[in-house]
Each structure stands twice: as structure tokens, then as C-alpha cells.
Design a protein around this motif. Structure first.
Motif, PDB file in Angstrom:
ATOM      1  N   ASP A 128      59.067  39.706  47.920  1.00 54.16           N
ATOM      2  CA  ASP A 128      58.196  40.877  48.037  1.00 54.16           C
ATOM      3  C   ASP A 128      57.607  41.146  46.659  1.00 54.16           C
ATOM      4  OD1 ASP A 128      58.862  41.270  50.746  1.00 54.16           O
ATOM      5  OD2 ASP A 128      60.653  42.400  50.192  1.00 54.16           O
ATOM      6  N   VAL A 129      56.348  40.781  46.489  1.00 54.74           N
ATOM      7  CA  VAL A 129      55.755  40.830  45.155  1.00 54.74           C
ATOM      8  C   VAL A 129      54.247  41.015  45.276  1.00 54.74           C
ATOM      9  CG1 VAL A 129      55.582  38.293  45.085  1.00 54.74           C
ATOM     10  CG2 VAL A 129      55.589  39.584  42.940  1.00 54.74           C
ATOM     11  N   VAL A 130      53.679  41.691  44.297  1.00 54.32           N
ATOM     12  CA  VAL A 130      52.233  41.861  44.209  1.00 54.32           C
ATOM     13  C   VAL A 130      51.763  41.185  42.931  1.00 54.32           C
ATOM     14  CG1 VAL A 130      50.350  43.519  43.957  1.00 54.32           C
ATOM     15  CG2 VAL A 130      52.239  44.023  45.509  1.00 54.32           C
ATOM     16  N   VAL A 131      50.751  40.348  43.050  1.00 59.12           N
ATOM     17  CA  VAL A 131      50.127  39.714  41.887  1.00 59.12           C
ATOM     18  C   VAL A 131      48.780  40.394  41.675  1.00 59.12           C
ATOM     19  CG1 VAL A 131      49.325  37.580  40.834  1.00 59.12           C
ATOM     20  CG2 VAL A 131      51.284  37.530  42.403  1.00 59.12           C
ATOM     21  N   MET A 132      48.633  41.065  40.556  1.00 60.41           N
ATOM     22  CA  MET A 132      47.472  41.915  40.277  1.00 60.41           C
ATOM     23  C   MET A 132      46.656  41.294  39.150  1.00 60.41           C
ATOM     24  SD  MET A 132      47.695  45.910  39.185  1.00 60.41           S
ATOM     25  CE  MET A 132      46.308  47.027  39.266  1.00 60.41           C
ATOM     26  N   ALA A 133      45.350  41.214  39.337  1.00 58.65           N
ATOM     27  CA  ALA A 133      44.454  40.696  38.306  1.00 58.65           C
ATOM     28  C   ALA A 133      43.599  41.841  37.785  1.00 58.65           C
ATOM     29  CB  ALA A 133      43.567  39.594  38.872  1.00 58.65           C
ATOM     30  N   ILE A 134      43.614  42.038  36.468  1.00 65.98           N
ATOM     31  CA  ILE A 134      42.813  43.076  35.834  1.00 65.98           C
ATOM     32  C   ILE A 134      41.851  42.393  34.872  1.00 65.98           C
ATOM     33  CG2 ILE A 134      42.815  45.254  34.587  1.00 65.98           C
ATOM     34  CD1 ILE A 134      45.797  45.505  35.204  1.00 65.98           C
ATOM     35  N   GLY A 135      40.612  42.269  35.296  1.00 65.39           N
ATOM     36  CA  GLY A 135      39.590  41.663  34.462  1.00 65.39           C
ATOM     37  C   GLY A 135      38.310  42.470  34.578  1.00 65.39           C
ATOM     38  N   THR A 136      37.231  41.788  34.939  1.00 63.64           N
ATOM     39  CA  THR A 136      35.979  42.501  35.202  1.00 63.64           C
ATOM     40  C   THR A 136      36.177  43.480  36.344  1.00 63.64           C
ATOM     41  OG1 THR A 136      34.744  40.567  34.468  1.00 63.64           O
ATOM     42  CG2 THR A 136      33.544  42.217  35.752  1.00 63.64           C
ATOM     43  N   GLY A 137      36.955  43.082  37.342  1.00 60.56           N
ATOM     44  CA  GLY A 137      37.359  43.952  38.439  1.00 60.56           C
ATOM     45  C   GLY A 137      38.868  44.005  38.525  1.00 60.56           C
ATOM     46  N   ILE A 138      39.377  44.640  39.571  1.00 61.62           N
ATOM     47  CA  ILE A 138      40.814  44.726  39.780  1.00 61.62           C
ATOM     48  C   ILE A 138      41.100  44.472  41.256  1.00 61.62           C
ATOM     49  CG2 ILE A 138      42.862  46.214  39.711  1.00 61.62           C
ATOM     50  CD1 ILE A 138      41.579  47.783  37.464  1.00 61.62           C
ATOM     51  N   ALA A 139      42.034  43.572  41.520  1.00 60.12           N
ATOM     52  CA  ALA A 139      42.464  43.303  42.897  1.00 60.12           C
ATOM     53  C   ALA A 139      43.854  42.702  42.847  1.00 60.12           C
ATOM     54  CB  ALA A 139      41.491  42.366  43.608  1.00 60.12           C
ATOM     55  N   GLY A 140      44.478  42.591  44.025  1.00 62.63           N
ATOM     56  CA  GLY A 140      45.828  42.062  44.066  1.00 62.63           C
ATOM     57  C   GLY A 140      46.049  41.140  45.248  1.00 62.63           C
ATOM     58  N   ALA A 141      47.039  40.287  45.115  1.00 63.33           N
ATOM     59  CA  ALA A 141      47.519  39.461  46.215  1.00 63.33           C
ATOM     60  C   ALA A 141      48.885  40.001  46.606  1.00 63.33           C
ATOM     61  CB  ALA A 141      47.625  37.996  45.789  1.00 63.33           C
ATOM     62  N   VAL A 142      49.063  40.309  47.889  1.00 64.50           N
ATOM     63  CA  VAL A 142      50.269  40.973  48.376  1.00 64.50           C
ATOM     64  C   VAL A 142      51.121  39.974  49.159  1.00 64.50           C
ATOM     65  CG1 VAL A 142      51.153  42.848  49.818  1.00 64.50           C
ATOM     66  CG2 VAL A 142      49.025  43.168  48.521  1.00 64.50           C
ATOM     67  N   PHE A 143      52.361  39.818  48.731  1.00 62.75           N
ATOM     68  CA  PHE A 143      53.290  38.922  49.427  1.00 62.75           C
ATOM     69  C   PHE A 143      54.424  39.760  50.000  1.00 62.75           C
ATOM     70  CE2 PHE A 143      51.070  36.385  46.360  1.00 62.75           C
ATOM     71  CZ  PHE A 143      50.806  35.199  47.044  1.00 62.75           C
ATOM     72  N   VAL A 144      54.629  39.663  51.304  1.00 67.24           N
ATOM     73  CA  VAL A 144      55.671  40.401  52.006  1.00 67.24           C
ATOM     74  C   VAL A 144      56.591  39.382  52.677  1.00 67.24           C
ATOM     75  CG1 VAL A 144      56.174  42.072  53.823  1.00 67.24           C
ATOM     76  CG2 VAL A 144      54.140  42.375  52.390  1.00 67.24           C
ATOM     77  N   ASP A 145      57.862  39.443  52.340  1.00 66.07           N
ATOM     78  CA  ASP A 145      58.847  38.492  52.856  1.00 66.07           C
ATOM     79  C   ASP A 145      58.401  37.050  52.624  1.00 66.07           C
ATOM     80  OD1 ASP A 145      61.267  37.803  54.002  1.00 66.07           O
ATOM     81  OD2 ASP A 145      60.482  37.798  56.041  1.00 66.07           O
ATOM     82  N   GLY A 146      57.813  36.831  51.458  1.00 66.74           N
ATOM     83  CA  GLY A 146      57.428  35.476  51.064  1.00 66.74           C
ATOM     84  C   GLY A 146      56.102  35.002  51.608  1.00 66.74           C
ATOM     85  N   ARG A 147      55.405  35.833  52.379  1.00 66.17           N
ATOM     86  CA  ARG A 147      54.145  35.411  52.985  1.00 66.17           C
ATOM     87  C   ARG A 147      52.984  36.258  52.469  1.00 66.17           C
ATOM     88  NH1 ARG A 147      55.279  34.031  59.399  1.00 66.17           N
ATOM     89  NH2 ARG A 147      56.987  32.536  59.048  1.00 66.17           N
ATOM     90  N   LEU A 148      51.865  35.610  52.256  1.00 71.31           N
ATOM     91  CA  LEU A 148      50.663  36.312  51.815  1.00 71.31           C
ATOM     92  C   LEU A 148      50.142  37.190  52.941  1.00 71.31           C
ATOM     93  CD1 LEU A 148      48.418  36.628  49.629  1.00 71.31           C
ATOM     94  CD2 LEU A 148      47.226  34.737  50.764  1.00 71.31           C
ATOM     95  N   TYR A 149      49.934  38.456  52.647  1.00 73.22           N
ATOM     96  CA  TYR A 149      49.379  39.384  53.634  1.00 73.22           C
ATOM     97  C   TYR A 149      47.938  39.669  53.253  1.00 73.22           C
ATOM     98  CZ  TYR A 149      48.399  43.612  56.252  1.00 73.22           C
ATOM     99  OH  TYR A 149      47.812  44.535  57.078  1.00 73.22           O
ATOM    100  N   THR A 150      46.997  39.370  54.178  1.00 75.87           N
ATOM    101  CA  THR A 150      45.574  39.513  53.863  1.00 75.87           C
ATOM    102  C   THR A 150      44.934  40.739  54.492  1.00 75.87           C
ATOM    103  OG1 THR A 150      44.813  38.181  55.746  1.00 75.87           O
ATOM    104  CG2 THR A 150      45.366  37.001  53.710  1.00 75.87           C
ATOM    105  N   GLY A 151      45.515  41.263  55.564  1.00 70.35           N
ATOM    106  CA  GLY A 151      44.925  42.439  56.203  1.00 70.35           C
ATOM    107  C   GLY A 151      43.494  42.221  56.641  1.00 70.35           C
ATOM    108  N   GLY A 152      43.236  41.045  57.217  1.00 73.06           N
ATOM    109  CA  GLY A 152      41.871  40.759  57.642  1.00 73.06           C
ATOM    110  C   GLY A 152      40.892  40.670  56.488  1.00 73.06           C
TER     111      GLY A 152
END
Length: 307
Positions: A128-152
């Protein structure tokens, strides 16, 4: 494999051999052509693929990975919207497959880089981890129980949660995290307040460390906004760790230590995540794209036996 990571300013491309080695990495300016930018991007990656073929005829790609910014529908293969690049509902996966003559895996740039961190980097020990990128913009990749969650395609848009009463964000919202705490916005807000012309957040931090009161105020407000946004992430997802990459993460302890303290001051009973710097480096995007391309080959159905 071929791997392409399209950014707002630059596009990075990599040729990857069967052993996963980066044979060649190229960077070119991302083409900007208004509503025709999607087509221009596909033309550009086709040109890069041809260049790889000419330079390395012994490496024959079997699949490609393509990452782009903005709102991305991974399943449909569509770049839904990118406010800084001009496309709307552009069928990137289909167009790229036609141009390259290969199966193409398509995703969001931060989700792709996040997958590289989750499989090979700082996020690898956590399910269970969030990978967050802070550059020109800000966004994250969300992993729940080891799987990437995209939410459509909508999960991880942390940069567009409201954390302040201003300024106006490029998305049309007011006080979005991205408008307050991205590397670009830190420089922009400092320049507006100080009548200066510094090129980036690094210079704002340097001035803050040398007792520039305006720089200190801008930097502290960015940290406050980041801590508030991360507290919402923690309350909702309870991640074991939050991995932060992108240009702002290069600030090192000047970012991570006060951010951790501010976050700790907001949280009460919540699970306190470990805050970690991303470890893959500047090629995380193309590595993630290459991993996704390899997945296509691993999961491809076996050919029908000859009759």
C-alpha cells in the motif's frame, strides 16, 4: 522494446533489449501543435523508432510502451485531456500501434514512472503505497494491496485537490495543490511577489536558506499545502509509504524533513507513512513504459497451432 515518455517540455525515448538493458536513450522537445499535438507526438515517436532501427538494427522491438501526461484512460488507450498540450480524446494507443506496427501499452506518465518505482525502486517493499511526482505538475500513482489503482484514469490527481484560497490553477480550479506547490508554481509565485525572475524552485529554496523573507514565505506555504494534501491521502488510503520524485524531490532533506514534521503535526490516530525519495532516477518513465511493454508480451495469447 520501445519506450516513450511524453512530457510537457521534452519527450524521452528508449530502446530496450531482451535483457532489459537501456541500449539507447534519446530526448527531444515535445511537439506543440495545438489541437494537432496528438498527431505530432505520434509522428515524433515514429521518427524516434526509425532512428533506433537505423542505429541498432540488431535490436528488434516486439512491443512498445507509451506514457503521456494529463487525464488518461488507460483501458481505452485515449488521452482524454491535457490542458497544457491541447489534445482532447486522442486515441494514442491505436494511432501509435498503426505508426509503429507493434502492440502498444498506454498509460499516464506518472503511473508509468510509479510502476517502475513499485517494481524496482523505493516503493518495492510496500503493498500500500503512493508514488508522487512533484515537477511542473503534481500527480501520483496509487498502489493498493500491491496493485495499481487507476480509477478509470482519474486516480492520483493529487495536484488538483484544493488546499488554499488561490491562485487560479491551469485546470480552472482555485487553490489547487499544483498551483501552490509544484516546482513551476513555487518559482512563479516567488517571482510575482518579489518582482524577480528566478528560473525554478531550486533558486527559491536557495534564497529562502539565505534569509530572503519572500522566498521563505513561498517555500513554507508550499510545504504547508503538500502536508495538508498528504494528510488527506493518508486519511483516505492509509499507505505504508509515500515515495516522492520529480524535480522538487531533488531538494532532499530541505523538503523531506520539514514536510514529515508538518504532516506529523496534522495526523492524529492515523498510520504515519514513511516518506521516501524516489530511487529510479530520471529514466523512471521510460523504464516504466518498457516494463508495461514487456507485460504485453508476457500476457499475449499463444498463437493457434497450425492445422
Amino acid at each position: 522494446m520501445l519506450a516513450f515518455d511524453v512530457g510537457g517540455t521534452d519527450t524521452k525515448a528508449a530502446l530496450v533489449d531482451a535483457d532489459g538493458r537501456l541500449v539507447r536513450v534519446l530526448r527531444i522537445p515535445t511537439p506543440h501543435a495545438g489541437e494537432a499535438t496528438g498527431d505530432a507526438v505520434v509522428d515524433a515517436i515514429a521518427g524516434l523508432a526509425a532512428r533506433f532501427t537505423a542505429e541498432h538494427p540488431d535490436v528488434v522491438p516486439q512491443a512498445a510502451g507509451l506514457l503521456v501526461p494529463g487525464h488518461v484512460d488507460d483501458a481505452a488507450g485515449v488521452g482524454v485531456f491535457a490542458e497544457n498540450l491541447g489534445w482532447h480524446d486522442f486515441p494514442f494507443r491505436d494511432r501509435a500501434e498503426q505508426a509503429l506496427g507493434l502492440p502498444v501499452s498506454f498509460s499516464h506518465d506518472v503511473r508509468g514512472a510509479g510502476e517502475a518505482e513499485h517494481r524496482l525502486g523505493a516503493a518495492a517493499p510496500y503493498r500500500d503505497v503512493v508514488v508522487m511526482a512533484i515537477g511542473t505538475g503534481i500527480a501520483g500513482a496509487v498502489f493498493v494491496d500491491g496493485r495499481l489503482y487507476t480509477g478509470g484514469g482519474m486516480a492520483g490527481e493529487m495536484g488538483h485537490s484544493r488546499v488554499a484560497d488561490g491562485p487560479v490553477c491551469a485546470c480552472g480550479g482555485i487553490g489547487c495543490l499544483e498551483a501552490v506547490a509544484s516546482a513551476a508554481s513555487i518559482a512563479r509565485r516567488y517571482n510575482a511577489a518579489a518582482g524577480a525572475d528566478v528560473p525554478g524552485a531550486r533558486e527559491v529554496l536557495e534564497r529562502a536558506q539565505h534569509e530572503d523573507a519572500v522566498a521563505q514565505r513561498v517555500w513554507e506555504s508550499a510545504l504547508d499545502a503538500l502536508a495538508l494534501d498528504l494528510s488527506h491521502t493518508v486519511a483516505l488510503l492509509a499507505p505504508e509509504a509515500i515515495v516522492i520524485g520529480g524535480g522538487l524531490a531533488q531538494a532532499g532533506p530541505a523538503l523531506f524533513e520539514p514536510l514529515a514534521a508538518k504532516l506529523d503535526g496534522i495526523l492524529t490516530f492515523h498510520r504515519r507513512p514513511v516518506l521516501l525519495p524516489a530511487s529510479i532516477g530520471e529514466n523512471a518513465g521510460v523504464i516504466g513504459a518498457a516494463l508495461r511493454a514487456r507485460d504485453l508480451l508476457v500476457t499475449a495469447p499463444a498463437p493457434e497451432p497450425a492445422s
